[in-house]
Design a protein around this motif. Structure first.
Motif, PDB file in Angstrom:
ATOM      1  N   ILE A  43       0.839  -1.204   0.000  1.00  0.00           N
ATOM      2  CA  ILE A  43       0.000   0.000   0.000  1.00  0.00           C
ATOM      3  C   ILE A  43       0.871   1.250   0.000  1.00  0.00           C
ATOM      4  O   ILE A  43       0.575   2.228  -0.698  1.00  0.00           O
ATOM      5  N   ASP A  44       1.956   1.216   0.778  1.00  0.00           N
ATOM      6  CA  ASP A  44       2.874   2.358   0.810  1.00  0.00           C
ATOM      7  C   ASP A  44       3.432   2.646  -0.579  1.00  0.00           C
ATOM      8  O   ASP A  44       3.473   3.803  -1.020  1.00  0.00           O
ATOM      9  N   ILE A  45       3.866   1.577  -1.267  1.00  0.00           N
ATOM     10  CA  ILE A  45       4.463   1.751  -2.599  1.00  0.00           C
ATOM     11  C   ILE A  45       3.432   2.320  -3.577  1.00  0.00           C
ATOM     12  O   ILE A  45       3.748   3.224  -4.375  1.00  0.00           O
ATOM     13  N   ILE A  46       2.200   1.809  -3.520  1.00  0.00           N
ATOM     14  CA  ILE A  46       1.149   2.318  -4.421  1.00  0.00           C
ATOM     15  C   ILE A  46       0.892   3.792  -4.156  1.00  0.00           C
ATOM     16  O   ILE A  46       0.792   4.599  -5.089  1.00  0.00           O
ATOM     17  N   LYS A  47       0.803   4.168  -2.889  1.00  0.00           N
ATOM     18  CA  LYS A  47       0.546   5.572  -2.550  1.00  0.00           C
ATOM     19  C   LYS A  47       1.723   6.457  -2.965  1.00  0.00           C
ATOM     20  O   LYS A  47       1.530   7.571  -3.465  1.00  0.00           O
ATOM     21  N   ILE A  48       2.947   5.971  -2.744  1.00  0.00           N
ATOM     22  CA  ILE A  48       4.133   6.764  -3.088  1.00  0.00           C
ATOM     23  C   ILE A  48       4.144   7.097  -4.571  1.00  0.00           C
ATOM     24  O   ILE A  48       4.393   8.247  -4.964  1.00  0.00           O
ATOM     25  N   PHE A  49       3.855   6.111  -5.415  1.00  0.00           N
ATOM     26  CA  PHE A  49       4.002   6.338  -6.850  1.00  0.00           C
ATOM     27  C   PHE A  49       2.703   6.761  -7.538  1.00  0.00           C
ATOM     28  O   PHE A  49       2.738   7.610  -8.433  1.00  0.00           O
ATOM     29  N   PHE A  50       1.561   6.220  -7.130  1.00  0.00           N
ATOM     30  CA  PHE A  50       0.321   6.605  -7.802  1.00  0.00           C
ATOM     31  C   PHE A  50      -0.156   7.972  -7.322  1.00  0.00           C
ATOM     32  O   PHE A  50      -0.326   8.904  -8.115  1.00  0.00           O
ATOM     33  N   LEU A  51      -0.353   8.105  -6.006  1.00  0.00           N
ATOM     34  CA  LEU A  51      -0.811   9.400  -5.490  1.00  0.00           C
ATOM     35  C   LEU A  51       0.278  10.465  -5.630  1.00  0.00           C
ATOM     36  O   LEU A  51      -0.013  11.638  -5.851  1.00  0.00           O
ATOM     37  N   GLY A  52       1.528  10.017  -5.511  1.00  0.00           N
ATOM     38  CA  GLY A  52       2.633  10.963  -5.687  1.00  0.00           C
ATOM     39  C   GLY A  52       2.664  11.548  -7.082  1.00  0.00           C
ATOM     40  O   GLY A  52       2.846  12.752  -7.266  1.00  0.00           O
ATOM     41  N   VAL A  53       2.479  10.691  -8.102  1.00  0.00           N
ATOM     42  CA  VAL A  53       2.471  11.167  -9.497  1.00  0.00           C
ATOM     43  C   VAL A  53       1.277  12.074  -9.754  1.00  0.00           C
ATOM     44  O   VAL A  53       1.386  13.089 -10.461  1.00  0.00           O
ATOM     45  N   LEU A  54       0.128  11.726  -9.188  1.00  0.00           N
ATOM     46  CA  LEU A  54      -1.042  12.605  -9.327  1.00  0.00           C
ATOM     47  C   LEU A  54      -0.752  13.988  -8.752  1.00  0.00           C
ATOM     48  O   LEU A  54      -1.035  15.018  -9.371  1.00  0.00           O
ATOM     49  N   SER A  55      -0.163  14.007  -7.561  1.00  0.00           N
ATOM     50  CA  SER A  55       0.185  15.274  -6.921  1.00  0.00           C
ATOM     51  C   SER A  55       1.175  16.055  -7.774  1.00  0.00           C
ATOM     52  O   SER A  55       1.036  17.266  -7.972  1.00  0.00           O
TER      53      SER A  55
END
Length: 698
Positions: free
Chosen positions: A41-53
């Motif tokens: 979950i951490d990895i998904i948030k780092i790269f998916f939500l991070g890229v969105l941001s």
């Protein structure tokens, strides 16, 4: 050509920014300082939500690109529009070059920057207007240069984020904001720490290659310039994305909620973190500095401030004699170093009046400002607490209903006012003082006939003092004592003041002129005050907010924190020199002691005239927090570091022993853990009380 290709500069730069951000996250993920493990979950948030941001952040950052591209056209060069625009630009250039403008009013490098920008704009417009055969080539190279700047800044930011992570293990925080304040020191540190020439050579070469590729994919925009209708469509779509970004970025930041701090930092966008740090102005003490167990920290503080209760500074302050409710006028002088005064060795006769007044006053010869910004000085004399990491409380959101000197005066039946010759909106002063029970008299309260001279900062000190006399005369009629805190403005760049007042010409715009006029204006104030019926029942407190400059060879150069301070009250306060080491935060508790006030106190500042006072001074930048005691300077700083320096006077034979300003600061041969812990106790407990709302007036 499809309409979508009109967006090629935007989406090509956005794609590049996202790619760089993803690569940076991968590098930081495996950095040695990132000592943790990550869940799926951490990895998904780092790269998916991070890229969105990242995408939404770049939409906002591309506003300047939109502004540049949307004004590219050929129609503005047609006759007569082109000649009218060019004439307007030439006129503007002449005006800013040869006439007095707001840029000249402020001074410094700003006029040159303004003139240079308008000159470049005028020259480029002229070339495009008068050389139509080369218009396409000129426009192409301008387009290339703009894209190059974006690419360069994207790469530069990635490198900066890497080095910041390398130092602190986080994305940007208030330390990064601090770095912008102390540019000279930071550049010097970079030059000494890294291979700057190879690094920047690689940076520029890489930026040039990437720009070549992006220009190749985006030049269709200037080869077939969008029509007016297409520009309207482009703008509409851009504004829609801009609005969506404004809503989405704060929402995405709330999803940085993992128990893994590294995960939250990697998920975040560095630019947005920098913005939040700048706006919130805080630096988490407990995350970056050495700490002690809470009880131990407060127990150590109790040794310095007797009789405090538990995990707080609350205590009873009692005096034997009857309270004396004299009026109090506190004057904090802008940028006023001790070295300006004759008693500290100045031979220019810049402060003849204050030099004379000092011989009739209680003079604190060994007093240090807590910081090097006005808001720090205001915080020190108003809240009387150490300068916590980050920005002053004055500029923080949670700056209201604090325990303040104004509260004490209000409880004693005083009228309480803050008087400022400029707009109190500046530096958040209005929000702070109004939120802490002060009435405010600033430039907005002046009538037209009350202003004889003003500059970018506000009315001259003479006008402020004349207004203050009127205010005090009105207060005296209410048969209530008054406390008026006056903040001066004239000793500040551009150092302009009314003509024919002092023997230093206004056109010089020199610091010496600002200092001497400030002294002249204070003299005029006292000449007016002596004629008023309330004068003999008034205590005048005069000190600086901070020194004129803060740069030095060491992290906390002592001479850049030494300020003059005195209390003048003929027949009430004896004219003597108090020579013990003390802090700016001690001034008002000492005044309360002279007035024999009995009150409940939360102040870290103390009455230095009491026998239980233990000499020390607290000085700081935004991140280096210092304690001066026993001829040792102890500094605690981020990454839980502590340094100590032995202080040795560098004697000036022309100055008395109580007025020596300069010290040699050499690393201490043997550490003093007691002083390190005492330093921690001051700053940790102050941060704790602010964080837990224990420094409120209730």
């Amino acid at each position: 050509m499809s309409f979508s290709k009109k967006f090629s500069p935007f989406y090509n730069l956005t794609l590049f920014y996202v790619i760089v951000s993803v690569i940076l996250r991968i590098i930081l993920l495996f950095h040695p300082i990132t000592q943790t493990s990550f869940t799926g979950i951490d990895i998904i948030k780092i790269f998916f939500l991070g890229v969105l941001s990242d995408t939404f952040i770049f939409v906002l950052a591309s506003g300047f690109l939109w502004l540049y591209l949307i004004f590219i056209s050929n129609s503005k060069f047609l006759n007569p529009t082109g000649y009218i625009v060019f004439g307007a630009l030439v006129s503007l250039l002449v005006y800013v070059s040869f006439f007095n403008t707001i840029l000249n009013e402020y001074g410094g490098i700003l006029p040159q920057l303004g003139i240079s920008f308008i000159a470049i704009k005028t020259i480029l417009f002229g070339l495009l207007l008068f050389m139509p055969k080369y218009r396409s080539k000129i426009r192409f190279w301008l387009f290339t240069f703009v894209l190059f700047l974006y690419v360069l800044l994207i790469l530069q930011n990635a490198i900066s984020e890497y080095f910041f992570w390398n130092e602190f293990g986080v994305k940007y925080n208030f330390i990064a904001v601090d770095y912008l304040v102390y540019t000279n020191e930071v550049i010097g540190n970079i030059m000494q720490s890294y291979l700057v020439v190879p690094l920047f050579s690689i940076l520029f070469i890489t930026a040039a290659l990437v720009t070549y590729l992006i220009v190749k994919r985006s030049k269709i925009f200037i080869e077939t310039i969008p029509t007016f209708t297409e520009k309207i469509k482009i703008s509409g779509i851009y504004f829609l994305l801009f609005g969506l970004s404004l809503l989405s970025i704060p929402f995405l930041s709330t999803k940085e909620n993992s128990q893994n701090i590294f995960s939250n930092e990697l998920q975040s966008n560095g630019i947005y973190k920098f913005y939040l740090a700048f706006m919130n102005s805080e630096l988490d003490y407990f995350k970056f500095y050495k700490t002690l167990p809470e009880k131990e920290a407060y127990a150590l503080l109790n040794q310095q401030i007797p009789d405090i209760l538990g995990s707080t500074t609350l205590r009873e302050v009692k005096n034997q004699a009857a309270e004396n409710h004299k009026n109090v006028v506190l004057i904090t002088i802008e940028s006023y170093s001790a070295e300006f005064m004759k008693m500290y060795g100045n031979e220019k006769n810049l402060t003849p009046f204050l030099d004379s007044l000092a011989t009739k006053s209680l003079v604190f010869t060994n007093l240090y400002a807590v910081g090097n910004r006005t808001v720090r000085g205001l915080e020190a004399v108003t809240l009387c607490l150490p300068p916590t990491a980050g920005e002053s409380v004055v500029k923080r959101k949670d700056n209201k209903n604090k325990f303040s000197t104004g509260n004490i005066f209000t409880e004693k039946g005083y009228n309480v006012k803050y008087l400022y010759g400029g707009d109190a909106f500046f530096d958040n002063m209005q929000d702070f003082f109004k939120g802490n029970g002060y009435d405010i008299v600033d430039k907005k309260a002046f009538q037209r006939g009350e202003i004889t001279f003003q500059n970018i900062w506000g009315v001259c000190d003479e006008d402020m003092y004349s207004k203050a006399i009127k205010v005090m005369n009105g207060e005296a009629k209410e048969n209530k004592p008054f406390f008026n805190h006056i903040m001066t403005v004239s000793n500040h760049r551009p150092f302009t003041y009314p003509k024919n007042k002092i023997d230093i010409q206004v056109d010089a715009k020199s610091r010496d002129g600002g200092v001497k006029y400030t002294d002249f204006a204070i003299k005029k104030f006292f000449e007016m005050a002596k004629k008023q019926p309330w004068y003999t029942n008034t205590v005048f407190v005069i000190l600086a907010d901070h020194c004129a400059s803060s740069a030095g060879k060491t992290e906390l150069p002592l001479d850049k924190y030494r300020i003059p301070a005195m209390i003048y009250a003929p027949g009430f306060v004896q004219p003597i020199h108090y020579t013990n080491l003390m802090s700016q935060i001690d001034i008002m508790p000492t005044v309360f002691g002279l007035l024999n006030f009995n009150y409940q106190s939360k102040f870290f500042g103390q009455d230095v005239l009491k026998p239980d006072y233990k000499p020390r001074a607290l000085i700081a930048t935004y991140q280096n927090l210092g304690l001066l005691k026993d001829d040792v300077l102890t500094i605690i700083s981020p990454k839980r570091q502590a340094k100590q320096f032995q202080l040795t006077i560098l004697p000036n034979p022309k100055v008395g022993k109580d007025f020596q300003l300069f010290y040699d600061e050499k690393p201490l041969d043997k550490a003093r853990p007691d002083l390190i812990n005492e330093t921690i106790s001051y700053y940790q407990t102050a941060s704790d009380m602010l964080n837990k709302n224990k420094y409120q007036k209730e």
